[in-house]
Design an enzyme around this catalytic site. Structure first.
Site, PDB file in Angstrom:
ATOM      1  N   CYS A  79       0.843  -1.200   0.000  1.00 23.09           N
ATOM      2  CA  CYS A  79       0.000   0.000   0.000  1.00 23.09           C
ATOM      3  C   CYS A  79       0.884   1.258   0.000  1.00 23.09           C
ATOM      4  CB  CYS A  79      -0.987  -0.028   1.168  1.00 23.09           C
ATOM      5  SG  CYS A  79      -2.351   1.145   0.968  1.00 23.09           S
ATOM      6  N   HIS A 166      -3.674  -5.381   0.329  1.00 14.46           N
ATOM      7  CA  HIS A 166      -3.143  -5.814   1.622  1.00 14.46           C
ATOM      8  C   HIS A 166      -3.123  -7.341   1.742  1.00 14.46           C
ATOM      9  CE1 HIS A 166      -2.732  -1.917   3.637  1.00 14.46           C
ATOM     10  NE2 HIS A 166      -3.756  -1.542   2.888  1.00 14.46           N
ATOM     11  N   GLU A 168      -1.864  -9.003   3.975  1.00 16.80           N
ATOM     12  CA  GLU A 168      -1.850  -9.400   5.386  1.00 16.80           C
ATOM     13  C   GLU A 168      -3.232  -9.516   6.010  1.00 16.80           C
ATOM     14  OE1 GLU A 168      -1.076  -6.511   4.109  1.00 16.80           O
ATOM     15  OE2 GLU A 168      -1.316  -4.828   5.485  1.00 16.80           O
TER      16      GLU A 168
END
Lengths: 191, 304
Positions: A79, A166, A168
């Protein structure tokens, strides 16, 4: 895979600790470090790789651009981290035509290293107003989506990678695979 | 993942080594502070004084539940409802509200701590609290807000390396009641952030009842990661030929792994209709019910 030392650079993003957790759960040695840590101190930690977290703005990106230019280790930017790498190498960033929030369907253009086995499409979660609007000279585009032309990129020679989404967060498909691919790059670098 | 059989004895040893004299903990009834209270009680026994502050912003039946579970542990229950509600008068901004609640919490807690001559403080801070407070999305009331007028010898944070689901594993291993182990996250500022704009006694009553209804209808059937009701404002309705200018209640139910990203649950129409009918039927001043379908991001899970 052997245990690698991966530093997560904290750019004040709300998901920063999720990167830490994912890396830890994949059995890597990891810690979160402030993005103001001097370059020499980062080197002294002997990391095998760095991950730049997301964050609110380029201004709060600390020394990330210096890390991207001066360190000779693999880096994954997420990001804002992706935008910081682009910025460091002369690309442009700015507001996208359509902010990317929640589910974004990403088309893999080039599997390369970090997107290996992720194509042809993945469903990701994103949270960004800004994006990379122009690739830095020589950089290779790895993925795109309907709302963002440069969803992922890499440096032509160095092991520098950026993804706009993202990997994660729980709602992203194949996020762990992306991290594993990155660890593979780290494990094989300079060998 | 945390290895509970190693973690628990280690945490108890750490508390034993650090805690001196009377040690207090603010117990909220959530899984984090409950786990810390049990660990600390095992470490230092009657030197631990758990303090539960009834802020008046708790869910229905919460205070009674806490009494039932921790009653045999020196538990001090402080009724501070009026102080909290007074501190919120006239405040409309969400961050200001969080600050007002946090501030009052610290003051009340401080007074109690001085009263029992506590030397140490135990906090249920978990790993993401530390990082999130740093990012400026929302302020966490238990991080950065500490009593100023007491010099605690030690502040002990026994679970500050754990993630929420790891805390739940420890809670199970400690054999805490299931409802605490799997308790939905409840914000520190309580029901005040489930009220848009100024917090008044009337709105709190509405939101408390609506929350209880939503939980009853959804918890056991749909296992939401989190579900609640919020009061948005007033709208026009008609009840039995009488015009009602009543509260608009929003229902939220989300699925999530860790609260960092979330999506609205795809609830059956009949379920939503039943909730709407119960809220408007059982709460005389509620006129309208809406279901929030926004994912996180771009919305957050709580409204304020």
């Amino acid at each position: 895979m052997e245990e690698l030392r991966i530093l997560v650079i904290n750019n004040h993003g709300q998901f920063c600790h999720l990167i830490h957790r994912t890396v830890r759960d994949l059995d890597m040695d990891t810690s979160i470090v402030p993005n103001t840590t001097p370059v020499e101190e980062v080197i002294a930690e002997k990391p095998d790789g760095l991950i730049f977290s997301g964050g609110p703005s380029l201004e709060r990106g600390g020394l990330c651009e210096e890390y991207a230019k001066e360190l000779d280790i693999p880096i994954l930017g997420i990001c804002l981290g992706h935008q910081l790498i682009a910025h460091a190498y002369g690309g442009s960033t700015g507001a996208g035509s359509h902010g990317g929030y929640a589910a974004v369907d990403v088309e893999v253009v080039e599997e390369d290293d970090i997107l290996k086995r992720l194509g042809p499409r993945i469903s990701t979660w994103a949270s960004h107003g800004d994006e990379v609007t122009e690739l830095p000279p020589g950089f290779v585009k790895l993925a795109r989506s309907e709302i963002c032309a440069i969803e992922a990129m890499k440096h032509p020679d160095k092991p520098l990678y950026g993804v706009q989404w993202h990997p994660e967060v729980a709602h992203t498909d194949k996020g762990e695979e992306l991290f594993r691919n990155f660890f593979e790059v780290c494990a094989n670098y300079n060998k | 993942m945390v290895k509970t059989e190693k973690f628990i004895p280690k945490a108890i040893e750490k508390i034993k080594a650090k805690a001196q004299g009377k040690t207090i903990i603010a117990l909220s009834g959530g899984v984090d502070s409950s786990v810390c209270a049990i660990l600390a009680h095992r470490a230092i026994g009657d030197n631990l004084i758990p303090i539960y502050i009834d802020t008046g912003l708790m869910r229905k039946g919460e205070t009674e539940r806490i009494k039932g579970i921790f009653g045999d542990m020196n538990l001090q229950i402080i009724d501070a409802k009026d102080r909290f509600l007074d501190s919120l008068v006239g405040i409309k901004d969400p961050e200001e509200k969080r600050k007002a609640v946090g501030e009052t919490f610290i003051r009340v807690f401080e007074e109690e701590a001085l009263g029992v001559e506590a030397e140490c403080l135990i906090q249920g801070t978990i790993y993401p609290d530390k990082i999130e407070s740093d990012g400026g999305i929302k302020s966490h009331h238990n991080v950065g807000g500490l009593p100023e007028h007491i010099n605690f010898k030690h502040i002990i944070e026994p679970i500050d390396d754990l993630y929420k689901d790891e805390v739940r594993e420890v809670a199970h291993a400690l054999e805490l009641p299931e409802e605490i182990c799997e308790r939905m996250p409840f914000p520190g500022p309580g029901l005040s952030v489930r009220i848009i704009g100024e917090v008044t006694r009337e709105k709190i009553e509405v939101v408390r009842e609506a929350n209880a209804i939503v939980e009853e209808e959804l918890l056991e059937q749909f296992f939401p990661w989190q579900t609640f009701a919020a009061v948005l404002g007033k709208g026009t309705g008609v009840k039995g030929d009488l015009r009602v200018h009543g509260w608009i209640v929003a229902v939220r139910a989300v699925g999530s792994r860790d609260g960092m990203t979330a999506e609205a649950l795809d609830l059956p129409w009949d379920t939503l209709r039943k909730i709407s009918s119960r809220i408007t039927g059982e709460i005389p001043t509620a006129a309208r019910v809406v279901y929030d379908i926004t994912p996180k991001p771009p919305a957050t899970i709580e409204f304020e």
